[in-house]
Write a protein that holds these residues in place. Structure first.
Motif, short mmCIF file in Angstrom:
data_model
loop_
_atom_site.label_atom_id
_atom_site.label_comp_id
_atom_site.label_asym_id
_atom_site.label_seq_id
_atom_site.Cartn_x
_atom_site.Cartn_y
_atom_site.Cartn_z
N GLY A 27 -10.86 -2.91 -8.70
CA GLY A 27 -11.43 -1.75 -8.00
C GLY A 27 -11.14 -0.44 -8.71
N ASP A 28 -11.59 0.65 -8.06
CA ASP A 28 -11.47 1.99 -8.63
C ASP A 28 -10.15 2.63 -8.22
N PHE A 29 -9.94 3.78 -8.84
CA PHE A 29 -8.73 4.56 -8.57
C PHE A 29 -8.89 5.27 -7.22
N GLU A 30 -7.92 5.13 -6.35
CA GLU A 30 -7.97 5.72 -5.02
C GLU A 30 -7.06 6.95 -4.99
N MET A 31 -7.69 8.12 -4.85
CA MET A 31 -6.94 9.36 -4.80
C MET A 31 -6.78 9.78 -3.33
N ARG B 208 -3.51 5.42 -5.36
CA ARG B 208 -3.25 3.97 -5.25
C ARG B 208 -4.15 3.20 -6.21
N ILE B 209 -3.53 2.18 -6.82
CA ILE B 209 -4.24 1.32 -7.77
C ILE B 209 -4.20 -0.11 -7.24
N LYS B 210 -5.34 -0.73 -7.07
CA LYS B 210 -5.44 -2.11 -6.58
C LYS B 210 -5.33 -3.08 -7.75
#
Length: 764
Positions: free
Chosen positions: A669-673, A689-691
Motif C-alpha cells: 500500500g501507499d504511505f499514510e500521513m 504509517r507504512i503497511k
C-alpha cells in the motif's frame, strides 16, 4: 478305611483279570501280549486280599462293604471310585512319586532292552557272515555275475546321461554366478535354487536314460525292468539327489551362491567327504544289500547291511572328531561378525556343541538300521529328508531376514523424495519385527525337527483344540499389531505429504503445528487401540482395563487441573490459529519469537536471546505481530520553528527512497500521513504509517528512519532533542568590585619550561 477301599479296587481288578482267559481265547495274539501285565495285577491283588483278611477290623469292614455292594452294586462301585479320587495330599504325592519312579524304571528297562536287541542283532549278523565264509551257505556265482552285469550296464548309461547334462549345465552356471555376485540376498537365493533345480534335472535325465536302457537291453518294453535294475536306478537317484542337497548347502567352487559362512577350502573339504559317505551308504544299502539278498542269501545281505552301516558310522565319527575344533573356531569367528549378542551366543554355543548333535544323529541312524532293518530306509529317509528340507528352509528364511536386517530397507529414489521420513521409519521398526520373526522361524525349525524324529508331537498339538485356539488367538493379535503399524505408517506418510511445500502451495506455520499435534495424537490413539485389541484377541478381558483407565483419567484430571487446563487452552489456541511457530507474539507479558509449541506450552525466545517456556494455563491474552499484515508507525519530532508542510514532504521523500530499495517488495500500500499528533516539550510530533508484510515492520522501520535523517539533513530540518539553558544574573553588591582577577603567568617560551621536563631527544 481308605486302605480297605483301595484293596477293594484291587480285588475288583483281580475278578476282572480272572475273566480275561476266556476273552483271550477269542483274541488270539492279544492275550499273549497282555499275559505279563495280567500276572502282575493278579499278584498285587492277592497281596492286598491277604492284608485285608489278616486284620480283624479290615476283615469286618470288608464284609460290610460286600453286603452293601450286593444290595446296591452301583453305589458301592461309585463309593469305591470316589474314595480312590478323594485321597489325601500326602497319598497323592506318594502316588505321583511312585508313578515317576515306575516310569523311570520302565524307561531304563526299555533302553536296556534296546541295547540287548542291538547286541543280539549285531551278533546274529556277524554269525551269518561267518557261515558264508565257512562255506555253509553256498554262493551262486553265475547269478552274481549276471546281476552285476545288468546293474553295471544300467548305471553306466545313467551316469553317461547325467554327466552329459552336467556338461551342458556348466555352460549356464558362470552367467548365473555373475548375476548372483552383483545381486542381493534374494537374487542369490533364487539363483541357488535354480542351479539346484538344474542339478536335479540332470539326475532325472540320467534316471530316465537308465530306465530306457534297462527296458531296451533286458527283456524289452513288454517284460519291463528287472528288480535288480530298479534297485540300481533307485540307488542312482537317491545318491544323485543327496549330492544335489550337498551342493545346495556347501556350493563347492561357487562362492557367489554359498549361503553358509564357509570358505572355499572348507566347502570343498566337507562336500568331498560327505559325498563319499553318501556313495558308500546309498549304493551299499540300496544296491549291494538287495543284490546280495537276491543273488546269494538274506544272511549275506543282513551281514552286509550291518557292516556298511557300522563302517559309515565309524567314518563319520572319525570325521567329526578330527574337525571338532576346526568347526568350533570357524563358528566363533562367524559369531563375532553378528550384531546381536543373543545371536553371537547362540552361534558360539552351536559351535561348541555341534559334534554332540552330530554324533547323536549318527548313533540314532545306526540303531534304526540295526534294530529295524526292514523299515529303516523309510524311517531314515523320511526323517532325514524332512530334516534337510526344514533346515534349508529355515536357513534361507533366516539368511534373507538377516540380510534385510543388516542392510536395511532401501526405497526408490522417487519415494524418498516424496516421503523422506518413510525409509527411516521402516528401518526403525521393520528390522526389529524381522528379528522377532527370525526367532520364531528358529524355534519353529527346532520344534519341527523334534516332531520329525518323533520326540514330541508338535504337529498333533497344533491340530488339537488347544493348539488351534492358541495359534489363532496369538496370530490374530499379531495381525492386529501389524495392521496398526500399517495404519500408523500410512497416517505418518499422509502427514509428511501435507507438510511438504510444492508448486502453488506453501505450508504455513499453523498447518505445521496442527499436523504435528495430530501426528502425536494419532500415534497415541493407534498404540492404545492396538494394545487393547491385541489383549482382547489373546483372551484378556479389556473391560476392567478400560474402566480402570477411565478412573485413572478422572483421578488425573482432578489431581492435575493445571495440566488439563494447559492442554485444553493449548488446543483452542491452535484451533483459533492464535500462535504458530516463527511468529513474534506477546504472551504473559513477554514478547519474543515462538520457537516451539506443544499441547501444553509455548517456547519463546526474546530479543536478548533468553528462552521462556510459558504454559498455556497462564495465557490470558495473545498479541500476535504477524497476522495478515503489519504496520510501522513513524513518529517524527521536529522543532517548533520548522515548516510542517516541508517536514511532511521530507517524510514522503524518505518513503519514496525506501521503496526503491530491496524493502520495496515488502511494503504493502501507499504511505499514510496522519499529520501532527502532539505538541511536546521541545518538539512537534508528526505521525505516519507504512503497511508491510507480516514480520517486516521492524526492518522497514529502521531503514525508513535512516532515510528520514538523511532527507532532514539535506533540507536543514532540525530534529530537536531536550536542551537546558542556564542564565547567570550578577548581584548589585558585586558590580563595584574589580572584575580583573589575578591570573598565574604561564610560561611563554621553551626556556621557561619546568626543570623536570623531558629532553627534546627523548632521553631522561
Amino acid at each position: 478305611m481308605t486302605f480297605l477301599r483301595s484293596c477293594l479296587l484291587a480285588i475288583a481288578v483281580l475278578l476282572c483279570s480272572a475273566s480275561s482267559p476266556a476273552l483271550a481265547q477269542n483274541a488270539n495274539g492279544g492275550a499273549a501280549g497282555q499275559a505279563q501285565t495280567t500276572a502282575q495285577e493278579v499278584d498285587q491283588a492277592n497281596e492286598a486280599l491277604i492284608k485285608v483278611l489278616s486284620d480283624p477290623d479290615s476283615r469286618a469292614a470288608f464284609l460290610e462293604l460286600l453286603k452293601k455292594s450286593s444290595a446296591d452294586p452301583t453305589s458301592a462301585a461309585a463309593d469305591a471310585a470316589g474314595s480312590a479320587g478323594e485321597q489325601p495330599p500326602e497319598a497323592q504325592d506318594t502316588a505321583k512319586s511312585e508313578s515317576f519312579v515306575i516310569r523311570v524304571g520302565e524307561y531304563t528297562r526299555a533302553v536296556a532292552d534296546e541295547v540287548g536287541v542291538l547286541i543280539d542283532r549285531a551278533g546274529h549278523s556277524l554269525k551269518g557272515l561267518l557261515l558264508i565264509l565257512q562255506g555253509d551257505i553256498p554262493v551262486k556265482w553265475d547269478r552274481v555275475q549276471s546281476v552285476i552285469s545288468q546293474v553295471a550296464a544300467v548305471l553306466v548309461s545313467a551316469y553317461i546321461a547325467f554327466f552329459a547334462g552336467q556338461f551342458v549345465a556348466q555352460k549356464l552356471y558362470p552367467k548365473l554366478q555373475l548375476r548372483a555376485r552383483y545381486g542381493g540376498g534374494l537374487m542369490r537365493s533364487f539363483i541357488l535354487l535354480l542351479t539346484s533345480a538344474i542339478d536335479a534335472l540332470t539326475v532325472a535325465l540320467g534316471l530316465g536314460v537308465g530306465y530306457f536302457v534297462a527296458l531296451l537291453a533286458y527283456g524289452g518294453f513288454e517284460a519291463g525292468v528287472t528288480l535288480q535294475e530298479s534297485l540300481a536306478l533307485n540307488a542312482f537317484f537317491i545318491t544323485g539327489m543327496a549330492n544335489v542337497s550337498l551342493r545346495f548347502v556347501f556350493a563347492p567352487n561357487r562362492p557367489e551362491l554359498r549361503l553358509l559362512p564357509f570358505d572355499d577350502d572348507s566347502s570343498n573339504y566337507w562336500y568331498a567327504r560327505l559325498r563319499l559317505y553318501m556313495y558308500w551308504i546309498n549304493y551299499g544299502v540300496f544296491l549291494a544289500v538287495p543284490v546280495a539278498n537276491l543273488a546269494v542269501s538274506f544272511v549275506l545281505g543282513n551281514a552286509l547291511r550291518f557292516l556298511i552301516v557300522l563302517s559309515g558310522m565309524l567314518y563319520l565319527m572319525v570325521l567329526i572328531k578330527r574337525n571338532r575344533v576346526r568347526v568350533r573356531e570357524g563358528t566363533r569367528r562367524y559369531a563375532e561378525t553378528l550384531q546381536s549378542m543373543l545371536a553371537q551366543r547362540a552361534v558360539s554355543n552351536l559351535g561348541d556343541l555341534w559334534h554332540i548333535g552330530a554324533l547323536g544323529y549318527i548313533i540314532a541312524v545306526f540303531v534304526v538300521w540295526v534294530t529295524r532293518p526292514f523299515d529303516a530306509t523309510t524311517i531314515i529317509l523320511r526323517a532325514t529328508g524332512l530334516s534337510i528340507v526344514t533346515i534349508m528352509a529355515g536357513m534361507v528364511i533366516s539368511l534373507v531376514m538377516t540380510k534385510a536386517i543388516k542392510g536395511g530397507i532401501r526405497l526408490p529414489e522417487s519415494v524418498q523424495q516424496k516421503l523422506p521420513a518413510l525409509q527411516y521409519r521402516l528401518n526403525a521398526f521393520v528390522p526389529r519385527l524381522l528379528k522377532i520373526i527370525r526367532a520364531v522361524v528358529f524355534a519353529g525349525t527346532v520344534l519341527l525337527l523334534l516332531d520329525i524324529w518323533g520326540l514330541i508331537g508338535v504337529i498333533d498339538w497344533f491340530n488339537s483344540d488347544v493348539g488351534v485356539r492358541l495359534v489363532s488367538s496369538y496370530g490374530s493379535a499379531f495381525f492386529v499389531v501389524l495392521v496398526a503399524f500399517v495404519i500408523w505408517l500410512a497416517v505418518m506418510s499422509w502427514v509428511d505429504l501435507r507438510l511438504q511445500s510444492r508448486a502453488g502451495y506453501i505450508v504455513t506455520a499453523r498447518e505445521r503445528t496442527l499436523f504435528q499435534l495430530f501426528r502425536n495424537a494419532a500415534t497415541i490413539i493407534i498404540i492404545v487401540m492396538a494394545i487393547l485389541l491385541s489383549l482382547s484377541e489373546i483372551g484378556v478381558d479389556i473391560g476392567p482395563l478400560i474402566a480402570g483407565a477411565g478412573v485413572v483419567g478422572l483421578a488425573i484430571s482432578f489431581g492435575a487441573q493445571t495440566l488439563v487446563k494447559d492442554i485444553i487452552t493449548g488446543a483452542f489456541i491452535q484451533i483459533e490459529n492464535a500462535i504458530n511457530e516463527g511468529d513474534v507474539v506477546t504472551v504473559a507479558g513477554i514478547t519474543g519469537t515462538v520457537e516451539g509449541i506443544t499441547i501444553r506450552s509455548v517456547r519463546m525466545r526474546d530479543l536478548n536471546g533468553t528462552t521462556h517456556l510459558i504454559p498455556f494455563s497462564s495465557v490470558d491474552m495473545v498479541s500476535n505481530f504477524m497476522r495478515g499484515f503489519s504496520y510501522h508507525v513513524a513518529l517524527i519530532g521536529v522543532s517548533y520553528d520548522t515548516d510542517i508542510a516541508k517536514a511532511k514532504e521530507a517524510m514522503i521523500e524518505a518513503f519514496e527512497r525506501l521503496k526503491k530499495t530491496d524493502f520495496g517488495s515488502k511494503i504493502v500500500g501507499d504511505f499514510e500521513m496522519h499529520g501532527v499528533t502532539n505538541f511536546g516539550a521541545s518538539s512537534i510530533d508528526i505521525r505516519a504509517r507504512i503497511k508491510t508484510t507480516p514480520g517486516d515492520q521492524w526492518g522497514i522501520g529502521r531503514a525508513y528512519n535512516e532515510f528520514v535523517k538523511q532527507v532532514f539533513d539535506e533540507r536543514d530540518i532540525e530534529i530537536p532533542f531536550p536542551q537546558v539553558t542556564y542564565h547567570a544574573a550578577t548581584p548589585p553588591f558585586a558590580e563595584d568590585e574589580p572584575k580583573q582577577k589575578q591570573r598565574r603567568k604561564l610560561p611563554t617560551s621553551a626556556s621557561e619550561l619546568a626543570d623536570d621536563a623531558p629532553a627534546e631527544d627523548g632521553e631522561h
